[in-house]
Design an enzyme around this catalytic site. Structure first.
Site, PDB file in Angstrom:
ATOM      1  N   ASP A  83       0.835  -1.205   0.000  1.00  0.00           N
ATOM      2  CA  ASP A  83       0.000   0.000   0.000  1.00  0.00           C
ATOM      3  C   ASP A  83       0.863   1.245   0.000  1.00  0.00           C
ATOM      4  OD1 ASP A  83      -2.707  -0.450  -0.175  1.00  0.00           O
ATOM      5  OD2 ASP A  83      -2.960  -0.800   1.970  1.00  0.00           O
ATOM      6  N   LYS A 111      -0.196  -0.324  -4.378  1.00  0.00           N
ATOM      7  CA  LYS A 111      -1.648  -0.124  -4.419  1.00  0.00           C
ATOM      8  C   LYS A 111      -1.961   1.303  -3.993  1.00  0.00           C
ATOM      9  CE  LYS A 111      -4.567  -2.331  -1.416  1.00  0.00           C
ATOM     10  NZ  LYS A 111      -5.207  -1.263  -0.619  1.00  0.00           N
ATOM     11  N   GLU A 180     -13.433  -2.836  -2.629  1.00  0.00           N
ATOM     12  CA  GLU A 180     -13.767  -3.071  -1.217  1.00  0.00           C
ATOM     13  C   GLU A 180     -15.195  -2.618  -0.941  1.00  0.00           C
ATOM     14  OE1 GLU A 180     -10.891  -1.741   1.644  1.00  0.00           O
ATOM     15  OE2 GLU A 180     -12.242  -2.096   3.344  1.00  0.00           O
TER      16      GLU A 180
HETATM   17  O1  KIV Z   1      -4.928  -1.986   3.987  1.00  0.00           O
HETATM   18  C1  KIV Z   1      -5.458  -3.068   3.717  1.00  0.00           C
HETATM   19  O2  KIV Z   1      -5.299  -4.078   4.407  1.00  0.00           O
HETATM   20  C2  KIV Z   1      -6.330  -3.126   2.546  1.00  0.00           C
HETATM   21  C3  KIV Z   1      -7.251  -4.307   2.460  1.00  0.00           C
HETATM   22  C4  KIV Z   1      -8.428  -4.080   3.313  1.00  0.00           C
HETATM   23  C5  KIV Z   1      -7.644  -4.603   1.069  1.00  0.00           C
HETATM   24  O3  KIV Z   1      -6.317  -2.244   1.733  1.00  0.00           O
END
Ligand code: KIV
Length: 264
Positions: A83, A111, A180
């Site tokens: 992320d 992401k 999501e």
């Molecule tokens: O941060 C995270 O764990 C996510 C998931 C909920 C997909 O983005």
């Protein structure tokens, strides 16, 4: 054999569902990849499940880099997705610099949460060799704009817009789309509309892959348990078995079941 973006594309083409799971350290990452998890996400959910914050917003780039590097050491062949934390991709330059740090720490893909405003950023990343997953629907970094953690795309107008955004962002270079908390029929439409593999969480059984937060699927959710969560440890005898059961249930599409799904 190591999972890469082509593996996910091939699985989508064959109609075989793949499993993704969050992980934040080397040991869980090794257990997950040995259990057959295709994609390990170092989610900024670590701000909530590891650090105890009530949102993902306080998570920093340094913290993400640290956890990506831990996960990467334990990984045994899963695709590592990282992320990009809140405001680390507010400008194209910031996105390039911060994505490079995550890739150097061991990520195979980054992401980003957002919609059509990210087109330029996604193209810039993609053209410079950074694979991108776009997170649509309930994007937790937008909690203060949404006024809470709410299912998205419930009315026809916002559903159509989400489909449009998915197509536009794929055209801009997104390799994977993550949905999501969206109604299952909308998620199914998006998975059909794009060639990119679509991963769902609270998005029904018709996406190409599924993801859960590790702590949730081990039954240690603190606070309210979201509808889409299943505790796999409750039916098994160890963490290893629980993760294996999750991978199997995703593969044979017995998870998510009706009770984990938002219909509208
Ligand atoms: O941060 C995270 O764990 C996510 C998931 C909920 C997909 O983005």
């Amino acid at each position: 054999m190591a999972v890469n973006i082509n593996t996910l594309r091939e699985l989508k083409q064959k109609g075989e569902a793949f499993a993704a799971l969050t992980s934040y350290d080397a040991t869980f990452s090794q257990v997950a990849s040995e259990a057959g998890v295709h994609v390990i996400l170092i989610g900024d959910s670590l701000g909530m499940v590891l650090q105890g914050h009530d949102s993902t917003l306080p998570v920093t780039m340094d913290q993400m880099v640290y956890h990506v590097s831990c996960v990467s050491k334990g990984n045994r062949g899963s695709l590592i997705m990282a992320d990009m934390p809140f405001m680390s991709y507010g400008t194209v330059d910031a996105a390039l610099e911060n994505a490079a740090e995550l890739m150097r720490a061991g990520a195979h893909m980054v992401k980003l949460e957002g919609t059509d405003w990210m087109k330029e950023t996604i193209s810039a990343l993609s053209e410079r060799a950074v694979p991108v997953c776009v997170h649509l629907g309930l994007t937790p970094q937008f909690v203060n704009k949404f006024g809470g953690y709410k299912v998205q795309g419930r009315d026809e107008k916002s559903a159509e817009m989400m489909i449009e955004h998915a197509c536009e962002l794929e055209a801009a270079g997104a390799d994977v789309i993550l949905l999501e908390c969206v109604p299952a029929p909308l998620a199914a439409r998006i998975a059909q509309a794009v060639k990119a593999p679509v991963i769902g969480i609270g998005a029904g059984a018709d996406t190409d892959g599924q993801i859960l937060v590790l702590h949730d699927m081990l039954g240690i959710t603190t606070g309210r348990k979201p509808r889409f969560v299943k505790d796999f440890l409750a039916e098994t005898n160890s963490v290893q078995e629980a993760i294996g059961a999750y991978v199997k249930a995703v593969g044979d599409r017995t998870f998510p079941a009706e009770e984990h799904t938002f219909k509208a």
